[in-house]
Motif scaffolding. Structure first.
Motif, PDB file in Angstrom:
ATOM      1  N   GLU A  64       0.841  -1.201   0.000  1.00  0.00           N
ATOM      2  CA  GLU A  64       0.000   0.000   0.000  1.00  0.00           C
ATOM      3  C   GLU A  64       0.877   1.253   0.000  1.00  0.00           C
ATOM      4  O   GLU A  64       0.631   2.210  -0.739  1.00  0.00           O
ATOM      5  CB  GLU A  64      -0.908  -0.026   1.234  1.00  0.00           C
ATOM      6  CG  GLU A  64      -2.096   0.870   1.104  1.00  0.00           C
ATOM      7  CD  GLU A  64      -3.001   0.774   2.312  1.00  0.00           C
ATOM      8  OE1 GLU A  64      -3.227  -0.343   2.814  1.00  0.00           O
ATOM      9  OE2 GLU A  64      -3.462   1.848   2.754  1.00  0.00           O
ATOM     10  N   ARG A 124       2.635   1.514  -3.473  1.00  0.00           N
ATOM     11  CA  ARG A 124       1.754   1.960  -4.564  1.00  0.00           C
ATOM     12  C   ARG A 124       1.383   3.435  -4.429  1.00  0.00           C
ATOM     13  O   ARG A 124       1.083   4.094  -5.427  1.00  0.00           O
ATOM     14  CB  ARG A 124       0.488   1.098  -4.597  1.00  0.00           C
ATOM     15  CG  ARG A 124       0.808  -0.286  -5.104  1.00  0.00           C
ATOM     16  CD  ARG A 124      -0.392  -1.199  -5.085  1.00  0.00           C
ATOM     17  NE  ARG A 124      -0.005  -2.541  -5.529  1.00  0.00           N
ATOM     18  CZ  ARG A 124      -0.519  -3.665  -5.048  1.00  0.00           C
ATOM     19  NH1 ARG A 124      -1.443  -3.641  -4.119  1.00  0.00           N
ATOM     20  NH2 ARG A 124      -0.106  -4.828  -5.513  1.00  0.00           N
ATOM     21  N   SER A 125       1.409   3.939  -3.199  1.00  0.00           N
ATOM     22  CA  SER A 125       1.033   5.347  -3.032  1.00  0.00           C
ATOM     23  C   SER A 125       2.232   6.292  -3.132  1.00  0.00           C
ATOM     24  O   SER A 125       2.085   7.507  -3.057  1.00  0.00           O
ATOM     25  CB  SER A 125       0.313   5.558  -1.692  1.00  0.00           C
ATOM     26  OG  SER A 125       1.159   5.178  -0.645  1.00  0.00           O
ATOM     27  N   THR A 126       3.444   5.736  -3.270  1.00  0.00           N
ATOM     28  CA  THR A 126       4.620   6.609  -3.297  1.00  0.00           C
ATOM     29  C   THR A 126       5.502   6.427  -4.542  1.00  0.00           C
ATOM     30  O   THR A 126       6.440   7.199  -4.724  1.00  0.00           O
ATOM     31  CB  THR A 126       5.519   6.374  -2.058  1.00  0.00           C
ATOM     32  OG1 THR A 126       5.865   4.995  -1.994  1.00  0.00           O
ATOM     33  CG2 THR A 126       4.830   6.786  -0.767  1.00  0.00           C
ATOM     34  N   ALA A 145       5.007   6.014   4.492  1.00  0.00           N
ATOM     35  CA  ALA A 145       3.583   6.257   4.203  1.00  0.00           C
ATOM     36  C   ALA A 145       3.344   7.760   4.076  1.00  0.00           C
ATOM     37  O   ALA A 145       3.885   8.542   4.883  1.00  0.00           O
ATOM     38  CB  ALA A 145       2.727   5.678   5.325  1.00  0.00           C
ATOM     39  N   PRO A 146       2.559   8.198   3.075  1.00  0.00           N
ATOM     40  CA  PRO A 146       2.376   9.639   2.844  1.00  0.00           C
ATOM     41  C   PRO A 146       2.023  10.419   4.116  1.00  0.00           C
ATOM     42  O   PRO A 146       2.553  11.502   4.349  1.00  0.00           O
ATOM     43  CB  PRO A 146       1.254   9.679   1.809  1.00  0.00           C
ATOM     44  CG  PRO A 146       1.426   8.395   1.047  1.00  0.00           C
ATOM     45  CD  PRO A 146       1.891   7.382   2.049  1.00  0.00           C
TER      46      PRO A 146
END
Ligand SMILES: CC(C)(COP(=O)(O)OP(=O)(O)OC[C@H]1O[C@@H](n2cnc3c(N)ncnc32)[C@H](O)[C@@H]1OP(=O)(O)O)[C@@H](O)C(=O)NCCC(=O)NCCS
Length: 145
Positions: A16, A19-21, A70-71
């Motif tokens: 997760e 994929r978000s970074t 994580a963002p």
């Protein structure tokens, strides 16, 4: 907050973050192989995975393969702590630690500079971009021990 070896149970959370970074995220297979063949660490706050780092050592050389936070936790010192832990673990066993980073990734470049990395080269068109016709250059950075 603890830094601990990545296990299979962490992979869903790690994916997760990845994929978000990342514009070209690793698959679950990439992380499974990292657990088996390289060194992979996660940074956890209780059960929550805040970030991860993957690196490999060959004789007296090591390479940082992937790092992400994580963002929602970026800019709070997690990346710095993960990098410091990795350097501490490798210290005394390697002569050189290297990595590649997108030329546009100022945040990561700044982080690496703060931890003693200097630019030693460039790789033209090394990274894919959101536009399939365009590639982005990488800086090659190294830290000597
Ligand atoms: C690059 C990354 C790992 C840094 O982790 P982080 O936890 O956000 O960074 P930290 O909070 O530990 O900050 C460390 C240093 O990074 C730089 N930095 C962090 N956030 C920044 C921002 N918003 N703008 C500019 N520099 C920043 C600063 O130099 C900072 O040091 P300082 O706090 O003394 O100014 C994180 O932003 C990330 O996961 N980015 C997406 C994935 C990625 O780019 N990975 C690197 C691939 S090569």
């Amino acid at each position: 907050m603890i830094i601990t070896p990545m296990q299979r149970a962490h992979i869903a959370a790690v994916l997760e973050i990845e994929r978000s970074t990342s514009l070209a995220p690793w698959s679950d297979r990439g992380f499974l192989e990292s657990i088996e063949h390289h060194r992979a660490r996660v940074y956890c706050d209780a059960d929550y995975v805040c970030g991860f780092v993957v690196y490999r050592q060959t004789a007296d050389q090591a390479e940082l393969l992937n790092i992400a936070i994580a963002p929602g936790r970026q800019g709070t010192g997690c990346g710095s702590r993960l990098l410091r832990a990795m350097i501490y673990e490798l210290c005394g066993t390697i002569r050189q630690l290297s990595l590649e980073v997108r030329v546009s990734n100022f945040r990561a470049i700044r982080l690496y500079q703060q931890h003693g990395f200097i630019q030693v080269g460039e790789r033209r068109g090394y990274y894919p971009t959101a536009d399939e016709h365009l590639r982005e250059d990488a800086l090659v950075m190294c830290r000597e021990f």
